[in-house]
Design a protein around this motif. Structure first.
Motif, short mmCIF file in Angstrom:
data_model
loop_
_atom_site.label_atom_id
_atom_site.label_comp_id
_atom_site.label_asym_id
_atom_site.label_seq_id
_atom_site.Cartn_x
_atom_site.Cartn_y
_atom_site.Cartn_z
N ALA A 53 51.05 -55.53 30.84
CA ALA A 53 50.30 -55.51 29.81
C ALA A 53 50.74 -55.11 28.35
CB ALA A 53 49.04 -54.61 30.25
N GLU A 54 51.38 -53.88 28.54
CA GLU A 54 52.08 -53.50 27.27
C GLU A 54 53.19 -54.63 26.48
OE1 GLU A 54 53.00 -51.53 23.82
OE2 GLU A 54 51.30 -51.01 25.24
N GLU A 55 53.85 -55.14 27.47
CA GLU A 55 54.67 -56.27 26.72
C GLU A 55 53.90 -57.42 26.35
OE1 GLU A 55 57.27 -57.30 30.14
OE2 GLU A 55 57.92 -55.10 30.38
N THR A 56 52.90 -57.72 26.86
CA THR A 56 52.04 -58.92 26.51
C THR A 56 51.45 -58.30 25.05
OG1 THR A 56 51.48 -59.62 28.50
CG2 THR A 56 50.12 -60.14 26.89
N SER A 57 50.76 -57.22 25.08
CA SER A 57 50.28 -56.58 23.85
C SER A 57 51.41 -56.63 22.57
CB SER A 57 49.77 -55.12 24.05
OG SER A 57 49.14 -54.85 23.02
N GLN A 58 52.53 -56.30 23.04
CA GLN A 58 53.67 -56.21 22.10
C GLN A 58 53.85 -57.50 21.41
OE1 GLN A 58 57.32 -54.29 23.11
NE2 GLN A 58 58.39 -54.80 21.15
N VAL A 59 54.12 -58.57 22.22
CA VAL A 59 54.23 -59.93 22.00
C VAL A 59 52.86 -60.46 21.01
CG1 VAL A 59 54.40 -62.27 22.68
CG2 VAL A 59 55.75 -60.66 23.64
N LEU A 60 51.78 -59.91 21.42
CA LEU A 60 50.80 -60.52 20.51
C LEU A 60 50.82 -59.80 19.31
CD1 LEU A 60 47.85 -61.80 20.27
CD2 LEU A 60 46.88 -59.78 21.49
N ASP A 61 50.95 -58.55 19.12
CA ASP A 61 51.01 -57.71 17.92
C ASP A 61 52.11 -58.41 17.09
OD1 ASP A 61 48.90 -56.16 18.64
OD2 ASP A 61 50.43 -54.61 19.24
N GLU A 62 53.34 -58.62 17.47
CA GLU A 62 54.17 -59.21 16.76
C GLU A 62 54.10 -60.55 16.07
OE1 GLU A 62 57.83 -58.99 19.04
OE2 GLU A 62 57.93 -56.75 18.82
N MET A 63 53.57 -61.45 16.86
CA MET A 63 52.94 -62.77 16.56
C MET A 63 52.04 -62.94 15.46
SD MET A 63 52.93 -66.45 18.53
CE MET A 63 54.21 -66.42 18.60
N VAL A 64 51.09 -62.08 15.73
CA VAL A 64 50.04 -62.04 14.49
C VAL A 64 50.63 -61.42 13.48
CG1 VAL A 64 47.72 -61.26 14.35
CG2 VAL A 64 48.13 -62.31 16.53
N ALA A 65 51.15 -60.26 13.46
CA ALA A 65 51.44 -59.57 12.35
C ALA A 65 52.72 -60.59 11.43
CB ALA A 65 52.31 -58.46 12.63
N GLY A 66 53.53 -61.30 12.41
CA GLY A 66 54.31 -62.37 11.69
C GLY A 66 53.60 -63.33 11.03
N VAL A 67 52.76 -63.90 11.36
CA VAL A 67 51.79 -65.09 10.70
C VAL A 67 51.01 -64.53 9.54
CG1 VAL A 67 49.94 -66.62 11.06
CG2 VAL A 67 51.83 -66.42 12.87
N LEU A 68 50.23 -63.30 9.86
CA LEU A 68 49.53 -62.61 8.84
C LEU A 68 50.61 -62.42 7.56
CD1 LEU A 68 47.38 -60.26 10.71
CD2 LEU A 68 46.70 -62.45 9.70
N ALA A 69 51.74 -62.10 7.94
CA ALA A 69 52.85 -61.52 6.75
C ALA A 69 53.04 -62.95 5.82
CB ALA A 69 53.91 -61.18 7.28
N GLU A 70 53.11 -64.47 6.52
CA GLU A 70 53.39 -65.42 5.93
C GLU A 70 52.27 -65.89 5.15
OE1 GLU A 70 54.00 -68.04 9.23
OE2 GLU A 70 55.75 -67.28 9.88
N HIS A 71 51.13 -65.36 5.45
CA HIS A 71 49.77 -66.06 4.69
C HIS A 71 49.10 -64.72 4.12
CE1 HIS A 71 50.90 -69.74 6.13
NE2 HIS A 71 51.02 -69.37 7.46
#
Length: 161
Positions: free
Chosen positions: A58-76
């Protein structure tokens, strides 16, 4: 940001095509004034009777989700400033988890292929499941094709000079 009634759900599994799906969903949410709900799921591997010490799916999945969403938000940053984004980690198979999370959504967005994709695969099992079983409109985002100069000629075609 106000609390929009329209919600776009996007599936995130850490693959490049799910990153493309998040980008598309964020853009659509910005255009329509919808909120964005990013969803990742995890499940206990059938072949394991117990996880290795220290493993926390659950924590590993949450980390992947956080990183991906943060990366896309930073791009836009403009879209990030106007779209309400929530993140949800759900236990269970990805397809049913996405359908449960999108039950009252206006749109479900998934990548065409996930992490288990192989070359030439057009549609992954989760995307196919969501299209077949979904109760709201489903958008399947394909990765952009590489330019011909990078990809070279299509297999089976002769290049004449």
């Amino acid at each position: 940001m106000s609390s929009p009634s329209a919600v776009i759900v996007v599936g995130v599994d850490g693959s490049d095509t799910s990153r493309d799906a998040v980008r598309w969903a964020l853009s659509q949410a910005a255009l329509t004034g919808a909120a964005l709900r990013a969803v990742s799921s995890w499940r206990w591997p059938n072949y394991l009777t117990r996880l290795p010490p220290g493993a926390d799916l659950a924590e590993e999945t949450s980390q992947v989700l956080d990183e991906m969403v943060a990366g896309v938000l930073a791009e836009h940053p403009q879209a990030a400033a106007t779209v309400a984004v929530t993140k949800h980690v759900v236990e269970g198979p990805a397809g049913p988890a996405l359908l449960t999370q999108s039950h009252s959504a206006t749109l479900l967005v998934v990548g065409a292929r996930g992490r288990a994709a192989f070359p030439g695969m057009l549609l992954g099992s989760v995307a196919e499941y969501c299209v077949r079983e979904g109760t709201c409109p489903v958008v399947v985002v394909r990765a952009p094709d590489p330019p011909l100069s990078e990809a070279g000629p299509a297999p089976g075609l002769a290049v004449m000079s």
